[in-house]
Design an enzyme around this catalytic site. Structure first.
Site, PDB file in Angstrom:
ATOM      1  N   LYS A 124      87.947 -27.035 133.656  1.00 30.76           N
ATOM      2  CA  LYS A 124      86.563 -27.526 133.696  1.00 30.76           C
ATOM      3  C   LYS A 124      85.667 -26.342 134.021  1.00 30.76           C
ATOM      4  O   LYS A 124      86.129 -25.349 134.580  1.00 30.76           O
ATOM      5  CB  LYS A 124      86.411 -28.600 134.789  1.00 30.76           C
ATOM      6  N   ASP A 164      80.053 -31.934 128.458  1.00 32.22           N
ATOM      7  CA  ASP A 164      80.121 -32.924 129.540  1.00 32.22           C
ATOM      8  C   ASP A 164      78.660 -33.202 129.889  1.00 32.22           C
ATOM      9  O   ASP A 164      77.781 -32.982 129.031  1.00 32.22           O
ATOM     10  CB  ASP A 164      80.910 -32.373 130.748  1.00 32.22           C
TER      11      ASP A 164
HETATM   12  P1  NDP Z   1      75.135 -37.016 129.694  1.00 35.62           P
HETATM   13  O1  NDP Z   1      74.525 -35.794 130.274  1.00 35.62           O
HETATM   14  O2  NDP Z   1      74.899 -37.322 128.260  1.00 35.62           O
HETATM   15  O3  NDP Z   1      74.691 -38.300 130.557  1.00 35.62           O
HETATM   16  C1  NDP Z   1      74.992 -38.380 131.930  1.00 35.62           C
HETATM   17  C2  NDP Z   1      74.275 -39.560 132.553  1.00 35.62           C
HETATM   18  O4  NDP Z   1      74.549 -39.605 133.950  1.00 35.62           O
HETATM   19  C3  NDP Z   1      72.798 -39.461 132.453  1.00 35.62           C
HETATM   20  O5  NDP Z   1      72.259 -40.736 132.373  1.00 35.62           O
HETATM   21  C4  NDP Z   1      72.461 -38.733 133.757  1.00 35.62           C
HETATM   22  O6  NDP Z   1      71.148 -38.850 134.154  1.00 35.62           O
HETATM   23  C5  NDP Z   1      73.372 -39.394 134.722  1.00 35.62           C
HETATM   24  N1  NDP Z   1      73.670 -38.507 135.844  1.00 35.62           N
HETATM   25  C6  NDP Z   1      74.234 -37.273 135.815  1.00 35.62           C
HETATM   26  N2  NDP Z   1      74.396 -36.766 137.044  1.00 35.62           N
HETATM   27  C7  NDP Z   1      73.892 -37.682 137.873  1.00 35.62           C
HETATM   28  C8  NDP Z   1      73.779 -37.747 139.268  1.00 35.62           C
HETATM   29  N3  NDP Z   1      74.234 -36.747 140.078  1.00 35.62           N
HETATM   30  N4  NDP Z   1      73.232 -38.865 139.796  1.00 35.62           N
HETATM   31  C9  NDP Z   1      72.808 -39.886 139.001  1.00 35.62           C
HETATM   32  N5  NDP Z   1      72.903 -39.877 137.679  1.00 35.62           N
HETATM   33  C10 NDP Z   1      73.440 -38.801 137.114  1.00 35.62           C
HETATM   34  O7  NDP Z   1      76.674 -36.937 130.022  1.00 35.62           O
HETATM   35  P2  NDP Z   1      77.876 -37.758 129.375  1.00 35.62           P
HETATM   36  O8  NDP Z   1      77.390 -39.072 128.904  1.00 35.62           O
HETATM   37  O9  NDP Z   1      78.563 -36.845 128.473  1.00 35.62           O
HETATM   38  O10 NDP Z   1      78.811 -37.975 130.655  1.00 35.62           O
HETATM   39  C11 NDP Z   1      78.801 -39.184 131.462  1.00 35.62           C
HETATM   40  C12 NDP Z   1      80.093 -39.286 132.254  1.00 35.62           C
HETATM   41  O11 NDP Z   1      81.206 -39.360 131.329  1.00 35.62           O
HETATM   42  C13 NDP Z   1      80.405 -38.125 133.181  1.00 35.62           C
HETATM   43  O12 NDP Z   1      81.098 -38.593 134.328  1.00 35.62           O
HETATM   44  C14 NDP Z   1      81.356 -37.262 132.348  1.00 35.62           C
HETATM   45  O13 NDP Z   1      82.167 -36.436 133.146  1.00 35.62           O
HETATM   46  C15 NDP Z   1      82.143 -38.348 131.643  1.00 35.62           C
HETATM   47  N6  NDP Z   1      82.832 -37.917 130.432  1.00 35.62           N
HETATM   48  C16 NDP Z   1      82.154 -37.372 129.375  1.00 35.62           C
HETATM   49  C17 NDP Z   1      82.843 -37.018 128.227  1.00 35.62           C
HETATM   50  C18 NDP Z   1      82.140 -36.538 127.016  1.00 35.62           C
HETATM   51  O14 NDP Z   1      82.801 -36.468 125.969  1.00 35.62           O
HETATM   52  N7  NDP Z   1      80.862 -36.238 127.045  1.00 35.62           N
HETATM   53  C19 NDP Z   1      84.293 -37.128 128.152  1.00 35.62           C
HETATM   54  C20 NDP Z   1      84.903 -37.767 129.283  1.00 35.62           C
HETATM   55  C21 NDP Z   1      84.176 -38.126 130.375  1.00 35.62           C
HETATM   56  P3  NDP Z   1      70.310 -37.481 134.373  1.00 35.62           P
HETATM   57  O15 NDP Z   1      70.972 -36.387 133.626  1.00 35.62           O
HETATM   58  O16 NDP Z   1      68.980 -37.850 133.875  1.00 35.62           O
HETATM   59  O17 NDP Z   1      70.394 -37.185 135.828  1.00 35.62           O
END
Ligand code: NDP
Length: 444
Positions: A124, A164
């Site tokens: 990561k 991510d």
């Molecule tokens: P995005 O950046 O597209 O979206 C992330 C979402 O989570 C946004 O709505 C964001 O809001 C919110 N978020 C992020 N950090 C925080 C925080 N500290 N507190 C509150 N809200 C938060 O990311 P993904 O959709 O790609 O990822 C979402 C989850 O899925 C994560 O846990 C990631 O590790 C997991 N994941 C993703 C994969 C992928 O292929 N993309 C694969 C496997 C798992 P904002 O940014 O506005 O704060």
């Protein structure tokens, strides 16, 4: 293995790394019994070796903003374990990023990647860079500066990063462009690439789609079907979008999404038009979901709250770690939740997981539910190696197959009478594969 002793030692050596310590404890607690039935694991000190990353790179990232002012961020890459294949795992750009969060994500990635059945090790990386409010040019300059350091540590057979939180198609494009220039090669390093330069169809949707395929199997196992179920989703990013798209297509009703400002409750359920608007909202680079309720007057915005207070059949956390706590779990259970499929990594706190398991509610852990993302990244790597592209149908069929095999592995190791303890199943299945391969390859 004595988990408490091992954890005490780890806490002494890595004080304050709470997310990392939380993730390690969860895995070790669930595999302890199986581990202790394998004297070869203890003889080779597999537990002590697997919890420490192979190496960690930390570097300075200096870039120039649109006003001409130099900015400084910290970049990281954690190469955790490559016993079963090249290091593989995403890059996270978010202001909350620190070593503990990336170590927890890298550790989880080892077992998730093992579950996919593909040969990929765990890694990561990322940065505390906050993409919010930055222009495309600023994002590009940051990504280029980040890659001028990272490129020497990665390669198609060494370490293959992906996206991510905060790293989507745009960022992968900028990162890949700089890698290709510095390495003077076009070997597909980085997955999640655009379709014009080596990307795979279905990759953007894969995490959310795969999660819904897994959820469907959990429902079937519990004698239910997806059609007609009411679902609460959190987040409004890439993963939330993919999960909402597939769940809606298969006849479920998604009634919430959320952002750091609060959540949206839409009693009528999301439609393709509303889901498409999520993408617009996300691309606007603002931190808010509130405009969704202005655009669709049937939807309500609830400020400062999480969607877990809504009465739903299924909860799908899709935002970030520890976003569903013990109190939220109590509320969901009181409202009659039937299944929890965690799509974010470590989305539920240990108290929430304990509450679901105690209530015999099937709880699918992130490392199983969201593994479709990295699995499709693995399929992108295969296509790049073969210099071929598969059709969307071919990739989707493989994704289906992989999610089924992960579900099967969870049943194999996690069935406890009538109940399936998916967390135990996923942890043991993933751990066993990596541990056996470490034993066979000697002490290195
Ligand atoms: P995005 O950046 O597209 O979206 C992330 C979402 O989570 C946004 O709505 C964001 O809001 C919110 N978020 C992020 N950090 C925080 C925080 N500290 N507190 C509150 N809200 C938060 O990311 P993904 O959709 O790609 O990822 C979402 C989850 O899925 C994560 O846990 C990631 O590790 C997991 N994941 C993703 C994969 C992928 O292929 N993309 C694969 C496997 C798992 P904002 O940014 O506005 O704060």
């Amino acid at each position: 293995m004595n988990v408490n002793q091992l954890m005490a030692d780890l806490e002494r050596r890595h004080p304050g790394e709470k997310e990392y310590l939380q993730a390690v404890r969860e895995v070790l607690m669930t595999v302890e019994e199986t581990y202790n039935r394998h004297p070869e694991f203890e003889a080779n000190k597999i537990a002590e070796r697997i919890v420490e990353p192979d190496r960690i790179f930390t570097f300075k990232v200096v870039w120039v903003d649109d006003k001409g002012t130099p900015q400084v961020n910290t970049g990281y890459r954690i190469q955790f374990n490559n016993a079963i294949g090249p290091y593989k795992g995403g890059l996270r750009f978010h202001s909350s990023v620190n070593l503990s969060i990336l170590k927890f994500l890298g550790f989880e990635q080892i077992f998730k990647n093992a579950l996919t059945t593909l040969p990929m090790g765990g890694a990561k990386g990322g940065s505390d860079f906050n993409p919010k409010g930055k222009s495309d040019r600023e994002i590009m300059r940051f990504c280029q500066a980040f890659m001028t350091e990272l490129w020497r540590h990665i390669g198609p057979e060494t370490d293959v990063p992906a996206g991510d939180i905060g790293v989507g198609g745009r960022e992968i494009g900028f990162l890949y462009g700089m890698y290709r220039k510095l390495a003077q090669e076009n070997t597909g390093v980085l997955t999640g690439k655009g379709m014009t330069y080596g990307g795979s169809l279905i990759r953007p949707e894969a995490t959310g789609f795969g999660a819904v395929y897994f959820l469907r199997q959990m429902l079937e196992r519990a004698g239910m079907q997806l059609k007609g179920q009411v679902i609460a989703i959190s987040g409004f990013g890439n993963v939330a979008w993919g999960a909402a798209t597939k769940a809606t297509e298969l006849g479920a009703k998604v009634v919430t999404i959320s952002g750091p400002d609060g959540y949206i409750y839409d009693a009528e359920g999301l439609t393709p038009e509303k889901i498409a608007y999520m993408l617009e909202l996300r691309a606007s680079n603002n931190d808010v979901v509130e405009p969704f309720a202005e655009k669709f007057p049937g939807a309500k915005f609830i400020a400062g709250k999480k969607p877990w207070e809504v009465k739903v059949d299924i909860a799908m956390p899709c935002a970030t770690q520890n976003e569903l706590n013990g109190e939220d779990a109590k509320q969901l259970l009181a409202n009659g939740v039937k299944i929890v499929a965690e799509v974010s990594n470590m989305g539920c706190t240990p108290e929430a997981i304990d509450a679901f398991i105690a209530a015999k509610i099937p709880y699918g852990p992130g490392k199983a539910v969201n593994a479709g993302g990295v699995a499709t990244s693995g399929l992108e790597m295969s296509q790049n190696s073969m210099k071929m592209n598969w059709t969307a149908e071919e990739v989707d069929a493989k994704l289906h197959q992989i999610m089924s095999s992960i579900h099967h592995a969870c049943l194999e190791y996690g069935t406890e009478g009538d109940y399936v303890n998916y967390m135990k199943g996923a942890n043991i299945a993933g751990f066993m594969k990596v541990a056996k391969s470490m034993v066979e390859q000697g002490i290195i």
